[in-house]
Design a protein around this motif. Structure first.
Motif, PDB file in Angstrom:
ATOM      1  N   ASN A   5     -17.261 -47.298   1.621  1.00 51.73           N
ATOM      2  CA  ASN A   5     -17.700 -45.928   1.726  1.00 51.73           C
ATOM      3  C   ASN A   5     -19.052 -45.698   1.050  1.00 51.73           C
ATOM      4  OD1 ASN A   5     -15.727 -45.075   3.371  1.00 51.73           O
ATOM      5  ND2 ASN A   5     -14.511 -44.039   1.810  1.00 51.73           N
ATOM      6  N   LEU A  10     -21.896 -45.479   5.604  1.00 49.82           N
ATOM      7  CA  LEU A  10     -21.373 -44.270   6.261  1.00 49.82           C
ATOM      8  C   LEU A  10     -22.376 -43.722   7.271  1.00 49.82           C
ATOM      9  CD1 LEU A  10     -19.621 -42.405   3.290  1.00 49.82           C
ATOM     10  CD2 LEU A  10     -18.533 -43.581   5.194  1.00 49.82           C
ATOM     11  N   HIS A  39     -16.106 -37.913   3.539  1.00 53.81           N
ATOM     12  CA  HIS A  39     -15.467 -39.022   2.824  1.00 53.81           C
ATOM     13  C   HIS A  39     -15.283 -38.745   1.336  1.00 53.81           C
ATOM     14  CE1 HIS A  39     -16.407 -40.910   6.623  1.00 53.81           C
ATOM     15  NE2 HIS A  39     -15.483 -41.808   6.319  1.00 53.81           N
ATOM     16  N   GLN A  43      -9.722 -38.947   1.591  1.00 49.22           N
ATOM     17  CA  GLN A  43      -9.681 -40.350   1.195  1.00 49.22           C
ATOM     18  C   GLN A  43      -9.487 -41.215   2.439  1.00 49.22           C
ATOM     19  OE1 GLN A  43     -10.088 -41.116  -2.166  1.00 49.22           O
ATOM     20  NE2 GLN A  43     -10.468 -38.918  -2.311  1.00 49.22           N
ATOM     21  N   LYS A  83     -11.400 -41.591  11.178  1.00 51.90           N
ATOM     22  CA  LYS A  83     -12.863 -41.436  11.135  1.00 51.90           C
ATOM     23  C   LYS A  83     -13.373 -40.897  12.473  1.00 51.90           C
ATOM     24  CE  LYS A  83     -14.175 -44.879   7.696  1.00 51.90           C
ATOM     25  NZ  LYS A  83     -15.370 -44.741   6.875  1.00 51.90           N
TER      26      LYS A  83
END
Ligand SMILES: Cc1cc2nc3c(=O)[nH]c(=O)nc-3n(C[C@H](O)[C@H](O)[C@H](O)COP(=O)(O)OP(=O)(O)OC[C@H]3O[C@@H](n4cnc5c(N)ncnc54)[C@H](O)[C@@H]3O)c2cc1C
Lengths: 145, 540
Positions: A5, A10, A39, A43, A83
């Protein structure tokens, strides 16, 4: 440190997923910021396997379509489908993508029916092919060299 | 602390109506309420239409998905799926302060200022005489009370024979709200086949909603902006805060928030002692008053009474309408966008009088789908996300979401208990048990089959059935059922006073012994008015 992350990764994801959803997608700062801050609040951590699957899709974008469809049944609760889902929600609330989500002008009935049949058929095919692909991928089959 | 006033607990629809009646009777009222308020300051340019905002507002994500992305669902359809980020404070902290433990019952409760009324769907329906009788309510006084409440909140409703069925003999009803293009198609088809439908006990018409179709007092008629799930622009929709604002202007009324009432008891001289926890600083305290009206919602009041009964009551019954959503598709809408101007609320109402006696009615509220956004539907489509978006764009305007309510009767398989639960602020939790028996399930299946058949006759094809599970209708009642028997703990006398206690009245739906499938809230408010009147009459 959790590298999956990190902001750079990202942003790369946000760009690739957006491009997968819409060919003419332009990643604005607003979208990028939202994807990153998503994000922070949620989580969403990819497993190693999921991360490598996502990397594969980023490298070979045509795979996204099968992975997206396949995950629906093969791994519906996976972080990767989360996502994709959250990115869809982010894109839906941007003025520039309005017409990707809502019908604005009337379409002839027959065209609408044809679109429905063809798109629907193709989407089902992708679910089947994607399911096989994702299941196989997660089987962890090691191919001997 | 002793206060020489009537105390009303709760600021939901029942609480504000009970308080209004007391104020009208010249009484002094203190309203105690957990009263959680919204602390985010999301500004919505709510004067604008949904489509306009979608096309132009670069800040729209703040109210459509929320600044903390709380509007993006993390699961399939569940209770309260329609709650948007701007309304989600309605259920804030309930899991910590008033937990419910259950395998088969998921209720929605509120500790907010305005209660569940913050997000209610505005559907107002009068119970028939048979329904009132089964519920244990007096038809004459309820008839009068319905009119009082209707005058306070104002309802827009049907202007044809459907009106009698949903609003009885009420007058001062505002003209019906206009249908969108999707529902208009169904209504036209219904009108052509009306006799056939009516002969089977099915009636379709304009919904009766607490939403203005004409300006009234300091409230404005709806602008058909399709933003009703996000904002209360122009106060066209009645919500409890509107009445509360008015009450707060009266010098006889005081509102006290942050108070979580835990137990109630009588003092030696029959006054009422209220024990509470301050939810901000966690301090405890007590207040003594002459008369108390409990309006914490059927579950909230049950919780307080169970705790206060000190073991004299082990279990209390619970009623909740069995509920499911049925997304249907109106084929004639394929390729057509939905009307630009529409409300987000129910567009039409179908009443199925199952035995022709207006006793066991099944009701369907028809919503068309747009302002709750495509992403909330994606999970329900059996395809990849990208393909779902593409197909939903094509189909969305044709969806008619039918919310089906069935009536509910008490049974030994539907009850509440108080259990130890160290994690909660009160160290206890409600344990809920709710199971329909096989006859009830059979009846529901049979009625849904009939309804589906007639939906198809309207050109509206059911696609699937989604169930948020028991508790999902968000209509709760019957926890302290009406009874004439003296000394029967855990019941309410027909005048609203709580059995086993003095000077304590139940002003919410806890007394209802039967839960008709028509929205309960209008009847809750009418009952609250009557209970408040009774409380001023009875000197115990
Ligand atoms: C999304 C949604 C749609 C709905 N649509 C409809 C509809 O179309 N038609 C319809 O008839 N109904 C509808 N309802 C149901 C309706 O909202 C409820 O029936 C109604 O709000 C119940 O009113 P009430 O005042 O009895 O209880 P509530 O609204 O639950 O209010 C309870 C009040 O008590 C307070 N409280 C609770 N416990 C305590 C305590 N221990 N101490 C202090 N204060 C306490 C709370 O803060 C709150 O103010 C809907 C509900 C929702 C959420």
């Amino acid at each position: 440190m959790d590298i999956s992350n990190s902001e750079d990764l990202l942003l790369e994801e946000a760009y690739s997923i957006g491009k997968y959803f819409f060919k003419d997608y332009k990643m604005t700062t607003a979208i990028a910021n939202q994807y990153v801050s998503l994000h922070r609040y949620r989580q969403i951590f990819l497993s190693k396997k999921e991360q490598s699957l996502l990397n594969l899709c980023i490298k070979y974008p045509f795979l996204f379509s099968y992975v997206d469809s396949g995950l629906k049944y093969a791994k519906p609760k996976s972080a990767l489908s989360q996502k994709l889902f959250c990115m869809a929600a982010i894109l839906e609330t941007t003025p520039e993508n309005f017409d990707k989500f809502l019908l604005d002008k009337q379409m002839p009935f027959i065209i609408a029916v044809l679109n429905f049949i063809l798109d629907g058929f193709w989407a089902v095919c992708k679910v089947i092919a994607g399911y096989i692909f994702v299941k196989t991928y997660f089987l962890d089959i090691k191919i001997k060299k | 602390m002793y206060i020489d006033s009537y105390v009303v607990i709760g600021s939901g629809p029942s609480g504000v109506m009970a308080a209004s009646t007391l104020i009208e009777q010249g009484k002094k009222v203190i309203m105690l309420d957990a009263g959680i308020t919204e602390n985010k300051n999301t500004t919505i340019p709510a004067d604008e239409n949904f489509i306009y905002l979608r096309k132009n507002d670069f800040q729209q994500h703040k109210y459509f998905i929320g600044e903390e992305f709380e509007g993006i669902p993390s699961d399939k359809i569940k209770v309260g799926a329609q709650l948007t980020p701007t309304r989600s404070y309605m259920i804030k902290d309930t899991d910590k302060l008033i937990p419910v433990v259950s395998d088969n019952f998921t209720p929605m409760e509120s500790l907010s200022c305005g209660g569940l009324g913050i997000g209610w769907g505005l559907g107002c329906y009068v119970y028939s005489n048979n329904e009132l009788k089964l519920a244990g309510l007096d038809a004459d006084s309820m008839g009068k009370a319905y009119q009082v409440i209707s005058n306070r909140i104002r309802i827009s409703g049907p202007d044809d024979d459907f009106c009698k069925l949903v609003l009885g003999n009420l007058y001062n009803i505002h003209p019906p709200l206009k249908y969108d293009n999707n529902i208009s198609i169904l209504i036209d088809k219904y009108k052509k086949n009306k006799n056939k439908f009516n002969s089977k006990g099915l009636y379709l018409g304009s919904p009766s909603l607490a939403m203005l179709s004409e300006d009234y007092a300091n409230r404005y008629k709806t602008k058909y902006n399709d933003m009703d799930f996000y904002s209360d622009y122009g106060k066209s929709a009645w919500r409890p805060y509107i009445t509360l604002e008015k009450l707060k202007k009266n010098s006889n009324f005081t509102y006290v928030g942050n108070i979580l009432v835990t137990t109630i008891e009588n003092t030696d001289n029959n006054q009422v002692k209220i024990n509470y926890i301050n939810i901000v600083d966690k301090s405890t305290g007590e207040i003594i008053c002459s008369k108390l009206l409990l309006a914490c919602g059927a579950l909230g009041s049950a919780r307080i009474v169970l705790r206060s009964a000190k073991g004299k009551i082990k279990r209390l019954p619970i009623l909740c309408n069995p509920y499911s959503y049925m997304p249907c598709f109106n084929i004639k809408m394929l390729g057509k966008p939905l009307s630009y101007d529409k409300t987000s609320m129910a567009q039409a109402m179908l009443i199925y009088d199952t035995d022709g006696t207006e006793t066991e009615i099944v009701s369907l509220a028809f919503y068309t789908y747009r302002s709750l956004m495509t992403f909330r539907m994606i999970e329900e489509v059996p395809l990849g996300i990208k393909d779902s978006i593409k197909l939903l764009k094509l189909l969305q305007s044709g969806f008619v979401i039918a919310g089906i309510h069935h009536p509910d009767f008490p049974s030994k398989n539907k009850y509440l208990e108080l259990i130890d639960f160290p994690d909660s602020i009160t160290s206890d939790a409600l344990s809920a048990h709710y199971k329909l028996n096989s006859d009830e399930e059979k009846k529901i299946r049979k009625h849904e089959k009939t309804v589906k058949r007639y939906l198809r006759k309207l050109g509206c094809y059911p696609v699937k059935k989604l169930s948020p599970g028991a508790g999902g209708s968000i209509h709760y009642a019957g926890t302290l059922p009406f009874s004439q028997n003296e000394d029967e703990y855990g019941t309410t006398y027909p005048d609203g006073s709580l059995n086993g206690f003095k000077n304590i009245y139940i002003a919410d739906g806890s007394g209802f012994k039967y839960l008709p499938a028509k929205g309960i809230t209008f009847s809750l408010m009418a009952n609250a008015h009557n209970v408040a009147l009774n409380s001023t009459k009875n000197e115990q």
